[in-house]
Design a protein around this motif. Sequence first.
Motif, mmCIF file in Angstrom:
data_model
loop_
_atom_site.group_PDB
_atom_site.id
_atom_site.type_symbol
_atom_site.label_atom_id
_atom_site.label_comp_id
_atom_site.label_asym_id
_atom_site.label_seq_id
_atom_site.Cartn_x
_atom_site.Cartn_y
_atom_site.Cartn_z
ATOM 1 N N ILE A 143 3.844 -5.225 84.493
ATOM 2 C CA ILE A 143 2.629 -5.736 83.872
ATOM 3 C C ILE A 143 2.828 -5.972 82.382
ATOM 4 C CG2 ILE A 143 1.505 -3.569 83.184
ATOM 5 C CD1 ILE A 143 -1.038 -4.723 84.581
ATOM 6 N N GLY A 144 3.813 -5.302 81.784
ATOM 7 C CA GLY A 144 4.120 -5.551 80.385
ATOM 8 C C GLY A 144 4.639 -6.961 80.165
ATOM 9 N N LYS A 145 5.548 -7.393 81.021
ATOM 10 C CA LYS A 145 6.070 -8.762 80.932
ATOM 11 C C LYS A 145 4.952 -9.764 81.182
ATOM 12 C CE LYS A 145 9.647 -11.785 82.878
ATOM 13 N NZ LYS A 145 8.717 -12.889 83.200
ATOM 14 N N ALA A 177 1.001 -7.826 91.958
ATOM 15 C CA ALA A 177 2.450 -7.984 92.101
ATOM 16 C C ALA A 177 3.224 -7.280 90.998
ATOM 17 C CB ALA A 177 2.808 -9.472 92.107
ATOM 18 N N THR A 178 2.601 -7.090 89.835
ATOM 19 C CA THR A 178 3.328 -6.532 88.694
ATOM 20 C C THR A 178 2.983 -5.073 88.381
ATOM 21 O OG1 THR A 178 1.627 -7.445 87.215
ATOM 22 C CG2 THR A 178 3.591 -8.790 87.606
ATOM 23 N N LEU A 179 1.739 -4.671 88.655
ATOM 24 C CA LEU A 179 1.326 -3.308 88.315
ATOM 25 C C LEU A 179 2.150 -2.233 89.022
ATOM 26 C CD1 LEU A 179 -0.617 -1.515 86.739
ATOM 27 C CD2 LEU A 179 -2.260 -1.711 88.623
ATOM 28 N N PRO A 180 2.488 -2.374 90.324
ATOM 29 C CA PRO A 180 3.308 -1.334 90.962
ATOM 30 C C PRO A 180 4.640 -1.089 90.266
ATOM 31 C CG PRO A 180 2.340 -2.762 92.618
ATOM 32 C CD PRO A 180 2.048 -3.400 91.298
ATOM 33 N N VAL A 181 5.248 -2.137 89.711
ATOM 34 C CA VAL A 181 6.524 -1.965 89.004
ATOM 35 C C VAL A 181 6.325 -1.076 87.780
ATOM 36 C CG1 VAL A 181 8.410 -3.157 87.827
ATOM 37 C CG2 VAL A 181 7.303 -4.222 89.798
#
Length: 318
Positions: free
Chosen positions: A266-268, A93-97
């Motif tokens: 993914i940073g968050k 859910a986060t890596l694509p961002v």
Amino acid sequence: MLRYTLNRLWQSALTLLLASIVVFIGIRLLPGDPATAMAGEEADPAAIAAVSERLGLDKPIPVQYLTFVGNAVQGDFGESVRTGTPVTDMIGATLPVTVQLAIYAMLVAVLAGMAFGVVAAVFRGRWPEWVANGFSLFALSVPTFWLGILAVLYLAVQLGWFPASGYVSPFDEPLRGLYYLTLPSVILGMTHAAVVQRQTRASMVDTLTADFVRTARAKGLSRSAVVFRYGLRNSLIVVTTIVGLQLGGLIAGAVVTERIFGLPGIGKLTLDSVFTRDYPVIQAVVLVITTAYIVINLVVDLLYTVIDPRVRVSGRAR
């Protein structure tokens, strides 16, 4: 060509194996205990032991590592200690961002960096070079987090040119999604643009002052043809190297930018996991970023064989 490709493949596989060992050991050297964090600080030893057994933490370290690698190969990184959600779903859910942000930022860095680099090389000793070098010095000197905060305060809040925070998927709403990613991508890409600018200028200056270029000019070849056919083309090898190295770094280094602009990347996820001591998530995120970095550099090395025929002939990187 085949020999060079096989050589780079086994080197990348070995690097990934060593990286997985470092990640696995490094996570276990962090303070705190995942079983205690999951069961709660006030839990009794029996409850903590039960959680430890369920997570496999009661087994010998080599067995834990083999289990970790075997599950990781299948895409199974366990569950979040904090939420109980599968780690694979959280990363998915986060890596694509973060990937979208990194690619956009690198596009900004390459276009701006190569443009300023060409200007600085062609107009050596004149004011356009001073402007290009001034941009490079500014971008390298100013911290990204400080520049990001200023951009939010002035360009987003006061002037209203960009949204101060938030995210819209470019796949759902392309224009609006790119609009939301533009300001953080520019901020994130500025430092990398300065690196591209300096390397492009240095490479082009070496090429434009070479004997074969003087001969081409003496034969009547136009200035633009010399700049783009010889200077810019020869600088592509350097730029390709930088893009490969910087793109992996962008994915890993987007933590601050995502935090400033409120992007659910993914940073968050990494920062939240560190603060809550969510070890399975931290372990998976670091391994995924490491794998991405290795794969990107492998692709860049293989691109050398397309850009520079000498690599195909020699069978090794320059």
